[in-house]
Design a protein around this motif. Structure first.
Motif, PDB file in Angstrom:
ATOM      1  N   HIS A  54       6.971 -10.277  -3.855  1.00  0.00           N
ATOM      2  CA  HIS A  54       5.865 -10.791  -4.678  1.00  0.00           C
ATOM      3  C   HIS A  54       5.522 -12.219  -4.266  1.00  0.00           C
ATOM      4  CE1 HIS A  54       3.228 -11.317  -8.097  1.00  0.00           C
ATOM      5  NE2 HIS A  54       3.851 -12.446  -8.386  1.00  0.00           N
ATOM      6  N   GLN A  91       0.081  -1.484   3.965  1.00  0.00           N
ATOM      7  CA  GLN A  91       1.362  -0.994   3.467  1.00  0.00           C
ATOM      8  C   GLN A  91       2.213  -2.151   2.929  1.00  0.00           C
ATOM      9  OE1 GLN A  91       1.928   2.386   3.507  1.00  0.00           O
ATOM     10  NE2 GLN A  91       3.657   1.947   2.181  1.00  0.00           N
ATOM     11  N   LYS A  92       2.094  -3.314   3.557  1.00  0.00           N
ATOM     12  CA  LYS A  92       2.837  -4.493   3.113  1.00  0.00           C
ATOM     13  C   LYS A  92       2.126  -5.237   1.982  1.00  0.00           C
ATOM     14  CE  LYS A  92       6.129  -5.604   4.611  1.00  0.00           C
ATOM     15  NZ  LYS A  92       7.527  -5.181   4.304  1.00  0.00           N
ATOM     16  N   ARG A  93       0.951  -4.734   1.554  1.00  0.00           N
ATOM     17  CA  ARG A  93       0.159  -5.352   0.476  1.00  0.00           C
ATOM     18  C   ARG A  93      -0.251  -6.774   0.820  1.00  0.00           C
ATOM     19  NH1 ARG A  93       2.815  -0.493  -0.817  1.00  0.00           N
ATOM     20  NH2 ARG A  93       2.249   0.222  -2.898  1.00  0.00           N
ATOM     21  N   ARG A 146      -5.769  -7.991  -3.315  1.00  0.00           N
ATOM     22  CA  ARG A 146      -4.486  -7.363  -3.616  1.00  0.00           C
ATOM     23  C   ARG A 146      -4.671  -6.153  -4.539  1.00  0.00           C
ATOM     24  NH1 ARG A 146      -1.997 -13.086  -3.905  1.00  0.00           N
ATOM     25  NH2 ARG A 146      -0.828 -13.222  -1.967  1.00  0.00           N
ATOM     26  N   PRO A 203       6.651  -2.979   0.274  1.00  0.00           N
ATOM     27  CA  PRO A 203       5.730  -4.120   0.195  1.00  0.00           C
ATOM     28  C   PRO A 203       6.457  -5.439   0.415  1.00  0.00           C
ATOM     29  CG  PRO A 203       5.484  -2.655  -1.702  1.00  0.00           C
ATOM     30  CD  PRO A 203       6.715  -2.215  -0.969  1.00  0.00           C
ATOM     31  N   SER A 204       5.706  -6.420   0.854  1.00  0.00           N
ATOM     32  CA  SER A 204       6.276  -7.763   0.972  1.00  0.00           C
ATOM     33  C   SER A 204       6.672  -8.248  -0.414  1.00  0.00           C
ATOM     34  CB  SER A 204       5.255  -8.722   1.591  1.00  0.00           C
ATOM     35  OG  SER A 204       4.965  -8.343   2.915  1.00  0.00           O
ATOM     36  N   TYR A 260       5.977 -10.257   8.364  1.00  0.00           N
ATOM     37  CA  TYR A 260       5.102  -9.764   7.300  1.00  0.00           C
ATOM     38  C   TYR A 260       5.615 -10.217   5.933  1.00  0.00           C
ATOM     39  CZ  TYR A 260       2.453  -6.468  10.295  1.00  0.00           C
ATOM     40  OH  TYR A 260       1.632  -5.902  11.227  1.00  0.00           O
ATOM     41  N   ASP A 261       6.926 -10.105   5.740  1.00  0.00           N
ATOM     42  CA  ASP A 261       7.511 -10.464   4.447  1.00  0.00           C
ATOM     43  C   ASP A 261       7.363 -11.954   4.139  1.00  0.00           C
ATOM     44  OD1 ASP A 261       8.273  -7.910   3.755  1.00  0.00           O
ATOM     45  OD2 ASP A 261      10.327  -8.105   4.491  1.00  0.00           O
ATOM     46  N   ASP A 285      -3.907  -2.124  -3.660  1.00  0.00           N
ATOM     47  CA  ASP A 285      -3.070  -1.267  -4.501  1.00  0.00           C
ATOM     48  C   ASP A 285      -3.805   0.016  -4.861  1.00  0.00           C
ATOM     49  OD1 ASP A 285      -0.882  -2.960  -4.500  1.00  0.00           O
ATOM     50  OD2 ASP A 285      -1.446  -3.977  -6.364  1.00  0.00           O
ATOM     51  N   TYR A 328       7.913  -0.579   7.768  1.00  0.00           N
ATOM     52  CA  TYR A 328       6.971  -1.319   6.940  1.00  0.00           C
ATOM     53  C   TYR A 328       6.708  -0.635   5.594  1.00  0.00           C
ATOM     54  CZ  TYR A 328       6.110  -2.785  11.747  1.00  0.00           C
ATOM     55  OH  TYR A 328       6.265  -3.188  13.045  1.00  0.00           O
TER      56      TYR A 328
END
Length: 382
Positions: free
Chosen positions: A195, A288-290, A338, A192-193, A268-269, A342, A189
């Protein structure tokens, strides 16, 4: 090099997932290491482990108030629920078991991903025993309860800077031995996924295994948002999976138990946000995947405390059935989440592999070498 990883319970928990993550990193850096993951409670007695884990599971779901009272009674020395139970006999029993265990295994390092074995090892080391064993606490929630060992523990992998400040200020631990790694999650993971657009189109719903989606009021609220697809992780909850399948909906999609982290990472993505309970590891994977984090409910005890932290830092929002339409359409609030995520991730100053390497490099020493620059320590492969 012999390494022990000590979570708690035999069934899948965040403590076990973090132990697996530590094992993954050690094997990558030190492929010749002898690594063993052990549930210390089960080592003491499999009947005792079954009893305690049964109370844990039933208390979570069946008697939340009693579980909450029991959690604070055991985990905190000063609390309104505190009944001051006499645990001296139990402490003596577990310390004797831990001594036997360590003498059998003869580890160089011990990583505790649960407070229970950490407290026992801390007590033994403060009595002058096992000074040659390097002990490491790896915290799996966003707070530190009173059971975690502090004195006598050589290194601490903490979730954020506030936790480090607590250990240095309240417990007078040296800051150079406390690493802000975040709650460790699998390297699967780490990226990040992709955008996402500001508007939420796909929500991943976790916690079905623990009763999050058992309320059909929640399903009804989801059905009022036909432009959003909800993928619901049912885990081992076969009854929930069957009920959702009966809906035969292209909008609400049940997902069975997932063992492969790469499969979960793909979900997640694909998601624009996650709706979940505030368990430390699941939340850390989402961070972690934002992914914007939507908390629908929390289980008593540790999850309630995690939720308080997340709301204070504005890393999540509490979502409710009546306001779900308005909340999921609030693009400004989602964008703020978001940005806050970050900012939180930028404060994680020590890569997990660096912290692990430092602990291994200093294993067996009575006093660790100071770490002047964490970034200067390379990742080493043998």
């Amino acid at each position: 090099m012999k390494v022990l990883l000590l979570p708690l319970f035999q069934f899948p928990t965040g403590h076990l997932k973090v132990a697996d993550t530590i094992e993954e990193h050690i094997q990558k850096q030190y492929p010749d290491a002898d690594i063993k993951v052990v549930d210390f409670l089960n080592y003491c007695s499999d009947k005792l482990e079954k009893l305690v884990s049964g109370i844990y599971l039933k208390g979570f779901l069946g008697a939340p108030f009693l579980y909450r009272a029991l959690y604070y009674t055991i985990m905190y020395k000063q609390h309104p629920f505190k009944m001051q139970p006499d645990l001296q006999v139990l402490s003596y029993y577990f310390e004797r078991k831990m001594q036997k265990f360590l003498e059998e295994e003869k580890p160089d390092l011990v990583f505790c991903t649960h407070s229970f074995p950490s407290g026992i090892i801390s007590s033994l080391k403060q009595k002058g025993r096992y000074k040659n064993i390097t002990a490491v606490n790896v915290y799996t929630d966003f707070f530190i309860n009173d059971i975690w060992g502090k004195q006598g523990i050589d290194y601490h992998f903490v979730p954020h800077h506030e936790a480090k400040e607590e250990l240095t200020r309240k417990h007078h631990l040296p800051g150079e031995n406390i690493f802000v790694t975040g709650i460790p999650v699998s390297t699967t993971y780490q990226f990040p996924s992709p955008h996402k657009a500001e508007q939420i189109r796909h929500v991943l719903v976790a916690g079905g295994n623990s009763g999050l989606v058992n309320s059909f009021d929640l399903i009804g609220a989801m059905q009022k948002l036909p432009h959003i697809q909800f993928g619901i992780l049912c885990g081992n909850n076969e009854e929930l999976f069957a009920e959702l399948q009966k809906l035969d909906s292209e909008q609400i999609i049940p997902i069975g138990y997932i063992h492969d982290p790469h499969e979960l990472n793909k979900l997640y993505d694909e998601a624009d946000a996650i709706m979940t309970k505030p368990g430390g590891v699941t939340i850390s994977e989402a961070l972690q995947k934002r992914l914007p984090i939507l908390i629908h409910t929390s289980l008593p005890g540790q999850e309630e405390i995690n939720m308080d932290f997340l709301l204070e830092k504005k890393l999540a929002i509490v979502i409710n059935n009546d306001q779900m339409i308005k909340q999921l359409k609030d693009e400004a609030a989602i964008l703020a989440l978001r940005k806050n995520i970050d900012a939180y991730l930028k404060e994680i100053t020590c890569p997990l592999e660096t912290a692990i390497h430092t602990a291994i490099k200093n294993k067996g020493r009575k006093s660790a070498e100071p770490v002047h620059s964490l970034k200067a320590i390379p990742t080493v492969y043998h």
